[in-house]
Structures are given as structure tokens and as C-alpha cells.
Scaffold this motif. Structure first.
Motif: not given
Length: 240
Positions: A48-57
Motif C-alpha cells: 500500500x505504501x509503495x502504491x501511494x508513493x508511486x501514485x503521488x510521484x
């Protein structure tokens, strides 16, 4: 002495029993299940953290690409002869046009005086609390600086940029005009030209050479607002 050894053996046996119980407890089926559950939850949290980081970027990169595109387009100036100049509206009151609108109108005056256009279309409906439309107020300003009345056409229904262009196009069709220079602030040009092209207006970019947005303090909010509206317009077109 024999009693001491018995006592020692008994104590040692109890220690071994306690140690064995601890080992059994820590390696038993219930503990293994808890460890697996914890590992599973950590993996889910990490994903979840990885996906949030990817979407934010991705979102930040998408916004920054649009900001750069708007800023780069603001430098495009297409100097050519056209039938009309469409001056996109800005705020006005019954006492006169705002500084933003005045700069746009001044640019249209230069275009007319240089014979770059035959007519000037001023745009804007009636603002809240005004007796007169923005277009009629803009027309009076142009007349005050020497533009002939018959060189000025009024589009007096619009409220937003999209309507400025939509109703101006109807005036062009009414008089059989084919080409237009779009006049507005530099940072407004990207969105305005995109709209004009979507409406199939043969339009060319003519940003003002001076602007009411002169300082970083005023340019940054204007650029942010234009980016927001430009992105919104792109998504609106996708689902229209």
C-alpha cells in the motif's frame, strides 16, 4: 549431602522444564500463525505504501509537466495578419475595465494600429452588481483610445473563457470572418488556444507584451490557477 543433591537436581529439573516450556511456547503452532499473520500484514502495508508513493510521484510529475507546458507556451507569439482579434474577457466594473483587461485591450489596439487585424471582438457579459456588460465597458475604453466604433464588435453573453470563444466564433461566422488572433495574458494562452482549436477556430496566439501579473507573488497564483483549469479542461474533454 544427599539432601543437597536431591534439592539441586529438583531445581535443575524445574529450570529445564521452564526452558522447554518457553521454547515450546515460542515455537508452537499458535506462535507460528501469529508470526505469519504479522509478516502478511507487513507485506500488505508495504505494498500500500509503495502504491501511494508511486501514485503521488505520478500526480506530481503530471502536474509539473502541465506547468512547464503552460509556461513554455506563454512565449509563443504568432505575428500574422488575421480578420479579427478576440480579446478574452477579464473583470470590469461600471467605472471601467480592470488592469488585467486593460492590458489585453491595449495589446489589441497595437494589433489594430499595425494593421494585423481588421476588427476587434471584445468579450464579457454582465458581472455581478454591474449595470453594463464587460464587453460594452471594454468597447468604451477602446473608443476612448482612438479605435473607431465600426472596428469594434461586442460579445456580451459570456462569463468564462470557453464562452468567450464560443460566442465570438458565432460573431465571426455571422460576418464571415475566418481567422483570429487570440489576445490574453501569456499564462492564459495555452488553455485559450486549446479551446479555440477544439472549437475549430483558425486561431493564432497573440499574448500581451505587458501584464498586470508582473511579480512572482502574482504570477505563481495565476500559474497555479491556470494549471488547475487546464487540467480540468483536459479531463472534461475526455468525458464529454
Amino acid at each position: 549431602m544427599i539432601g543437597f543433591h536431591k534439592k539441586y537436581k529438583t531445581k535443575y529439573a524445574l529450570l529445564l522444564l521452564d526452558k522447554y516450556s518457553i521454547i515450546k511456547l515460542s515455537t508452537g503452532p499458535n506462535c507460528t500463525k501469529r508470526n505469519r499473520d504479522k509478516t502478511f500484514m507487513r507485506r500488505i502495508l508495504l505494498r500500500k505504501t509503495s502504491w501511494i508513493a508511486i501514485i503521488t510521484i505520478f500526480v506530481v510529475a503530471y502536474i509539473m509537466c502541465n506547468v512547464i507546458s503552460i509556461c513554455r507556451y506563454s512565449r509563443i507569439y504568432e505575428d500574422r495578419k488575421c480578420d479579427v482579434a478576440i480579446v478574452l474577457g477579464a473583470a470590469a466594473s461600471d467605472n471601467g475595465v480592470s488592469e488585467v483587461y486593460k492590458q489585453r485591450l491595449n495589446h489589441a489596439v497595437v494589433l489594430y494600429q499595425n494593421d494585423s487585424v481588421d476588427k476587434i471582438i471584445v468579450t464579457g457579459g454582465r458581472g455581478d452588481g454591474n449595470r453594463f456588460t464587460d464587453a460594452s465597458i471594454a468597447k468604451n475604453y477602446l473608443k476612448s483610445v482612438g479605435i473607431p466604433t465600426d472596428a469594434i464588435l461586442e460579445e456580451d453573453k459570456s462569463i468564462i473563457t470557453q464562452e468567450n470563444l464560443q460566442y465570438a466564433k458565432r460573431i465571426m461566422e455571422q460576418y464571415n470572418y475566418k481567422t483570429a488572433l487570440i489576445v490574453s495574458d501569456p499564462l492564459h494562452m495555452k488553455r485559450a488556444m486549446r479551446m479555440a482549436n477544439d472549437m475549430e477556430i483558425e486561431a493564432f496566439s497573440s499574448p500581451t507584451q505587458s501584464s498586470a501579473y508582473k511579480t512572482i507573488k502574482t504570477k505563481i497564483p495565476f500559474a497555479a490557477r491556470e494549471t488547475f483549469y487546464y487540467i480540468g479542461y483536459q479531463w472534461y474533454q475526455l468525458f464529454e
